[in-house]
Design a protein around this motif. Sequence first.
Motif, mmCIF file in Angstrom:
data_model
loop_
_atom_site.group_PDB
_atom_site.id
_atom_site.type_symbol
_atom_site.label_atom_id
_atom_site.label_comp_id
_atom_site.label_asym_id
_atom_site.label_seq_id
_atom_site.Cartn_x
_atom_site.Cartn_y
_atom_site.Cartn_z
ATOM 1 N N ARG A 22 0.837 -1.210 0.000
ATOM 2 C CA ARG A 22 0.000 0.000 0.000
ATOM 3 C C ARG A 22 0.869 1.256 0.000
ATOM 4 N NH1 ARG A 22 -1.338 3.537 3.836
ATOM 5 N NH2 ARG A 22 -0.468 2.291 5.523
ATOM 6 N N GLN A 40 1.349 3.707 -3.193
ATOM 7 C CA GLN A 40 0.866 5.095 -3.092
ATOM 8 C C GLN A 40 2.001 6.073 -3.356
ATOM 9 O OE1 GLN A 40 -1.024 5.699 0.735
ATOM 10 N NE2 GLN A 40 -2.745 4.373 0.240
ATOM 11 N N LYS A 79 -4.539 5.179 -3.628
ATOM 12 C CA LYS A 79 -4.400 6.632 -3.478
ATOM 13 C C LYS A 79 -3.055 7.124 -4.009
ATOM 14 C CE LYS A 79 -7.044 6.999 0.840
ATOM 15 N NZ LYS A 79 -7.286 5.650 1.370
ATOM 16 N N TYR A 80 -2.967 8.439 -4.129
ATOM 17 C CA TYR A 80 -1.681 9.113 -4.338
ATOM 18 C C TYR A 80 -1.740 10.384 -3.514
ATOM 19 C CZ TYR A 80 -4.477 11.844 -7.589
ATOM 20 O OH TYR A 80 -5.467 12.624 -8.137
ATOM 21 N N SER A 116 -2.239 13.766 -1.758
ATOM 22 C CA SER A 116 -3.215 14.858 -1.883
ATOM 23 C C SER A 116 -2.622 16.085 -2.587
ATOM 24 C CB SER A 116 -3.680 15.263 -0.484
ATOM 25 O OG SER A 116 -2.558 15.505 0.362
ATOM 26 N N ASN A 121 9.796 13.872 5.096
ATOM 27 C CA ASN A 121 9.079 12.606 5.276
ATOM 28 C C ASN A 121 9.938 11.406 4.849
ATOM 29 O OD1 ASN A 121 7.278 10.683 3.323
ATOM 30 N ND2 ASN A 121 6.278 11.008 5.285
ATOM 31 N N MET A 170 -0.476 19.317 4.901
ATOM 32 C CA MET A 170 -1.378 18.149 4.852
ATOM 33 C C MET A 170 -0.696 16.924 4.250
ATOM 34 S SD MET A 170 -4.894 19.877 3.563
ATOM 35 C CE MET A 170 -5.405 21.473 4.186
ATOM 36 N N MET A 171 0.388 17.137 3.498
ATOM 37 C CA MET A 171 1.088 15.991 2.893
ATOM 38 C C MET A 171 1.498 14.950 3.927
ATOM 39 S SD MET A 171 3.783 17.692 0.279
ATOM 40 C CE MET A 171 4.647 16.191 -0.150
ATOM 41 N N GLY A 207 -0.062 13.770 6.227
ATOM 42 C CA GLY A 207 -1.152 12.877 6.620
ATOM 43 C C GLY A 207 -1.971 13.447 7.760
ATOM 44 N N SER A 241 -4.818 8.878 12.663
ATOM 45 C CA SER A 241 -4.033 8.135 11.671
ATOM 46 C C SER A 241 -4.114 6.637 11.991
ATOM 47 C CB SER A 241 -2.573 8.617 11.711
ATOM 48 O OG SER A 241 -1.727 7.685 11.088
ATOM 49 N N PRO A 242 -4.936 5.905 11.243
ATOM 50 C CA PRO A 242 -5.154 4.497 11.612
ATOM 51 C C PRO A 242 -3.912 3.623 11.471
ATOM 52 C CG PRO A 242 -6.254 5.039 9.528
ATOM 53 C CD PRO A 242 -5.715 6.317 10.075
ATOM 54 N N ASN A 243 -2.968 4.010 10.617
ATOM 55 C CA ASN A 243 -1.844 3.099 10.326
ATOM 56 C C ASN A 243 -0.577 3.358 11.135
ATOM 57 O OD1 ASN A 243 -3.219 1.750 8.076
ATOM 58 N ND2 ASN A 243 -3.070 3.744 7.079
ATOM 59 N N LYS A 269 7.549 3.168 9.450
ATOM 60 C CA LYS A 269 7.633 4.602 9.728
ATOM 61 C C LYS A 269 8.529 4.787 10.947
ATOM 62 C CE LYS A 269 3.654 7.083 9.334
ATOM 63 N NZ LYS A 269 2.168 7.364 9.246
ATOM 64 N N ASN A 313 3.180 11.234 11.900
ATOM 65 C CA ASN A 313 2.831 12.316 10.969
ATOM 66 C C ASN A 313 3.049 13.687 11.619
ATOM 67 O OD1 ASN A 313 1.965 10.090 9.564
ATOM 68 N ND2 ASN A 313 -0.202 10.629 9.511
ATOM 69 N N ILE A 331 -8.363 13.714 -0.544
ATOM 70 C CA ILE A 331 -7.956 12.300 -0.604
ATOM 71 C C ILE A 331 -9.065 11.455 -1.226
ATOM 72 C CG2 ILE A 331 -7.465 10.234 0.776
ATOM 73 C CD1 ILE A 331 -5.900 11.865 2.700
HETATM 74 N N1 ACO Z 1 -2.457 12.176 0.538
HETATM 75 C C1 ACO Z 1 -3.163 11.065 0.199
HETATM 76 N N2 ACO Z 1 -3.431 10.072 1.086
HETATM 77 C C2 ACO Z 1 -2.966 10.232 2.347
HETATM 78 C C3 ACO Z 1 -2.226 11.359 2.751
HETATM 79 C C4 ACO Z 1 -1.976 12.359 1.789
HETATM 80 N N3 ACO Z 1 -1.296 13.468 2.069
HETATM 81 N N4 ACO Z 1 -1.922 11.213 4.054
HETATM 82 C C5 ACO Z 1 -2.453 10.048 4.458
HETATM 83 N N5 ACO Z 1 -3.077 9.467 3.429
HETATM 84 C C6 ACO Z 1 -3.825 8.215 3.441
HETATM 85 C C7 ACO Z 1 -2.922 7.072 3.858
HETATM 86 O O1 ACO Z 1 -2.218 6.573 2.752
HETATM 87 C C8 ACO Z 1 -3.912 6.095 4.446
HETATM 88 O O2 ACO Z 1 -4.512 5.419 3.349
HETATM 89 P P1 ACO Z 1 -5.288 4.007 3.420
HETATM 90 O O3 ACO Z 1 -6.717 4.387 3.417
HETATM 91 O O4 ACO Z 1 -4.871 3.301 2.198
HETATM 92 O O5 ACO Z 1 -4.870 3.306 4.685
HETATM 93 C C9 ACO Z 1 -4.923 7.019 5.118
HETATM 94 O O6 ACO Z 1 -4.816 8.268 4.448
HETATM 95 C C10 ACO Z 1 -4.686 7.207 6.604
HETATM 96 O O7 ACO Z 1 -3.419 7.870 6.881
HETATM 97 P P2 ACO Z 1 -2.278 7.252 7.818
HETATM 98 O O8 ACO Z 1 -2.858 6.245 8.762
HETATM 99 O O9 ACO Z 1 -1.545 8.391 8.446
HETATM 100 O O10 ACO Z 1 -1.384 6.493 6.729
HETATM 101 P P3 ACO Z 1 0.172 6.159 6.684
HETATM 102 O O11 ACO Z 1 0.625 5.571 7.999
HETATM 103 O O12 ACO Z 1 0.426 5.389 5.469
HETATM 104 O O13 ACO Z 1 0.898 7.603 6.577
HETATM 105 C C11 ACO Z 1 2.071 8.830 4.847
HETATM 106 C C12 ACO Z 1 0.707 8.408 5.430
HETATM 107 C C13 ACO Z 1 2.780 9.704 5.882
HETATM 108 C C14 ACO Z 1 1.822 9.617 3.569
HETATM 109 C C15 ACO Z 1 2.917 7.546 4.607
HETATM 110 O O14 ACO Z 1 2.191 6.630 3.818
HETATM 111 C C16 ACO Z 1 4.234 7.820 3.950
HETATM 112 O O15 ACO Z 1 5.158 8.272 4.595
HETATM 113 N N6 ACO Z 1 4.342 7.504 2.644
HETATM 114 C C17 ACO Z 1 5.570 7.610 1.884
HETATM 115 C C18 ACO Z 1 5.791 8.973 1.347
HETATM 116 C C19 ACO Z 1 4.873 9.324 0.202
HETATM 117 O O16 ACO Z 1 4.066 8.554 -0.263
HETATM 118 N N7 ACO Z 1 5.030 10.525 -0.311
HETATM 119 C C20 ACO Z 1 4.284 10.909 -1.500
HETATM 120 C C21 ACO Z 1 4.370 12.343 -1.778
HETATM 121 S S1 ACO Z 1 5.959 12.996 -1.902
HETATM 122 C C22 ACO Z 1 6.373 13.214 -3.520
HETATM 123 O O17 ACO Z 1 6.044 12.431 -4.308
HETATM 124 C C23 ACO Z 1 7.138 14.424 -3.932
#
Ligand code: ACO
Length: 306
Positions: A30, A34, A100-101, A103, A129, A190-191, A193, A199-201, A211, A215, A265
């Motif tokens: 996941r 994402q 997702k991707y 926000s 991050n 907001m990026m 999260g 934050s469920p995860n 992690k 967040n 989102i």
């Molecule tokens: N945009 C879209 N979705 C989000 C965002 C956001 N800003 N923040 C949280 N979410 C989603 C999570 O993916 C999670 O999705 P799910 O329904 O599939 O479980 C849900 O909202 C709940 O959030 P969390 O429990 O906080 O999820 P998680 O522990 O995964 O933390 C985070 C979110 C911080 C984004 C984490 O997944 C992460 O660090 N990811 C890697 C970095 C990343 O993906 N960066 C992308 C942008 S940076 C770039 O591309 C330049």
Amino acid sequence: MNTFDEIVAADRRVEPRDDMPDGYRRTMVRQIAQHAHSEIIGMQPEGDWITRAPSLRRKAILLAKVQDEAGHGLYLYSAAETLGVERTDLTERLISGRQKYSSIFNYPALSYADVGVIGWLVDGAAICNQVPLCRSSYGPYARAMIRICKEESFHQRQGYELLMTMMRGTRAQQEAVQNAVDRWWWPSLMMFGPPDADSPNTAQSMAWKIKRHTNDELRQRFVDMTVPQADRLGVRLPDPELRWNAERGHHDFGTPDWDELRRVISGGGHCNAERIERRRAAHENGAWVREAAEAYAAKHGRERRA
Ligand code: ACO
């Protein structure tokens, strides 16, 4: 042989052939998917400006940056594939709205100043991050992150340098920078999260050392890092509650609009439909390239076997 729990407890890396709990595998797929989708969709807001860059130098920089994002997406899809999923399937899940991707890429880039602000704030937030993710427990993800972070640092600096140049320019250029900062500041926060309490995860991902920080911890780190950069640049961050708190040793700041994050989102942002539509069109238009590559591989496979 070490069990999964021993590997995690000893702070070593989990590798593709190691046994791992199904939940860990699902979480990694996941998050990595994402993340990969974010890199690929993230090419769009700035990609729109490549043909309108104000000089050859700016165009070369922007082209290189957008190509880097494509490369990041590819490393990350490869890392996800080590967990037993297929890139084509992940792409399907993206364009059908099942994955997702970030926000942040659902906001429009309205002027060339936005290119600078995306580099400074969006890539700055991404670095905050992602640097800790270089120590994430899943080996292929952590290793991909090292190179990605190096390139993100270049992206952040090019953004800051562009903004510095514009802030030394005309009044209209300075206003364009301030306007872009006003629009991108809150979405950048907001990026990281939702807040930790929503934050469920986070708890499970911290226990598995996927992690390394919550967040809210990373959001605070980003604010503390960015405030002095904003001062140096001469822009105002659009938050009346932003101030240094000597007791905490951190900046206090206002509350992002969490309803807006939820809306974006779940598909209700300015650009969600357009971003996915363009991704779908690019995927469909690229079908002949994938078919040609497969035909080429099959032909050479036959020749090698003959
Ligand atoms: N945009 C879209 N979705 C989000 C965002 C956001 N800003 N923040 C949280 N979410 C989603 C999570 O993916 C999670 O999705 P799910 O329904 O599939 O479980 C849900 O909202 C709940 O959030 P969390 O429990 O906080 O999820 P998680 O522990 O995964 O933390 C985070 C979110 C911080 C984004 C984490 O997944 C992460 O660090 N990811 C890697 C970095 C990343 O993906 N960066 C992308 C942008 S940076 C770039 O591309 C330049």
